[in-house]
Design an enzyme around this catalytic site. Sequence first.
Site, mmCIF file in Angstrom:
data_model
loop_
_atom_site.group_PDB
_atom_site.id
_atom_site.type_symbol
_atom_site.label_atom_id
_atom_site.label_comp_id
_atom_site.label_asym_id
_atom_site.label_seq_id
_atom_site.Cartn_x
_atom_site.Cartn_y
_atom_site.Cartn_z
ATOM 1 N N GLU A 1 0.864 -1.179 0.000
ATOM 2 C CA GLU A 1 0.000 0.000 0.000
ATOM 3 C C GLU A 1 0.903 1.231 0.000
ATOM 4 O O GLU A 1 1.786 1.356 0.851
ATOM 5 C CB GLU A 1 -0.867 0.040 1.252
ATOM 6 C CG GLU A 1 -1.702 -1.205 1.493
ATOM 7 C CD GLU A 1 -2.295 -1.213 2.893
ATOM 8 O OE1 GLU A 1 -2.087 -0.231 3.636
ATOM 9 O OE2 GLU A 1 -2.955 -2.198 3.231
ATOM 10 N N ASP B 1 -3.502 6.985 11.431
ATOM 11 C CA ASP B 1 -2.086 6.669 11.572
ATOM 12 C C ASP B 1 -1.496 7.182 12.880
ATOM 13 O O ASP B 1 -1.859 8.244 13.369
ATOM 14 C CB ASP B 1 -1.304 7.272 10.402
ATOM 15 C CG ASP B 1 -1.795 6.751 9.062
ATOM 16 O OD1 ASP B 1 -1.998 5.530 8.979
ATOM 17 O OD2 ASP B 1 -1.990 7.538 8.133
#
Length: 271
Positions: A53, A64
Amino acid sequence: MSGNIELLNSTLAAARAENRAALVGYLPAGFPTVDDGVRAVTAMLEGGCDVVEVGLPHSDPVLDGPVIQTADDIALRGGVKIVDVLRTVRDAHAATGAPVLVMTYWNPVDAYGVERFAADLAEAGGAGCILPDLPVEESEVWRKAAEQHGLATVFVVAPSSRDDRLARITAAGTGFVYAASLMGVTGTRESVGHEAQELVRRTRAVTELPVCVGLGVSDAAQAAEVAQFADGVIVGSAFVKRLLAAPDLEAGLTAVRALAGELAQGVRKRA
């Protein structure tokens, strides 16, 4: 060039046929630079990742942690643009033949143009897109464009997702399901591991799509643990850490390649 959803599907099916989980790596584009990022993504695939990815760096990446935020900041300060993300996909796929997806928040895609982004990603050889903040109820325009260009649409599920919600999300998705569950948190390893396993079980109850677990796996032992119950193991921060800690790019590429190899062995250790 059409998109590579078939390549993604066959890659995941091949891992299953080998009675193992697939190894999915993640790295933001433009980190440490655009050129170096292409080399790092390629090294991950050469080292043992089945799928990669490529992240589209965002100033407020809600999914994140601090490590990937650091890498995103470096990439953004370097001036990374969507064209650089697409080039990273193109060059890494061309060098390895492996499926490469883009992971991005929705705003940049919307601003770029939905149809244009799908067409350009497919033309670059991309396999699809992971869209962690796009509600499935608002995804029809993207899904139509993705289907037209042969791209997978991967949605994210979490332990907080109710069963009816899991069914709705997975019915709209293609390629695989991204199960976001923390692993390796100090003091809660056992309970968090159980939570991830339970999320996979609940997700599999409503879909035939492979279920890949992400967030927190950092070494071969943890990869082996997740591989016992997931179709794929997603690793991102650990690769970023190797690059951040390296004294120079060559050392970083060596470290990334080595980590991919260790993790690839881990996902093959099924009981």
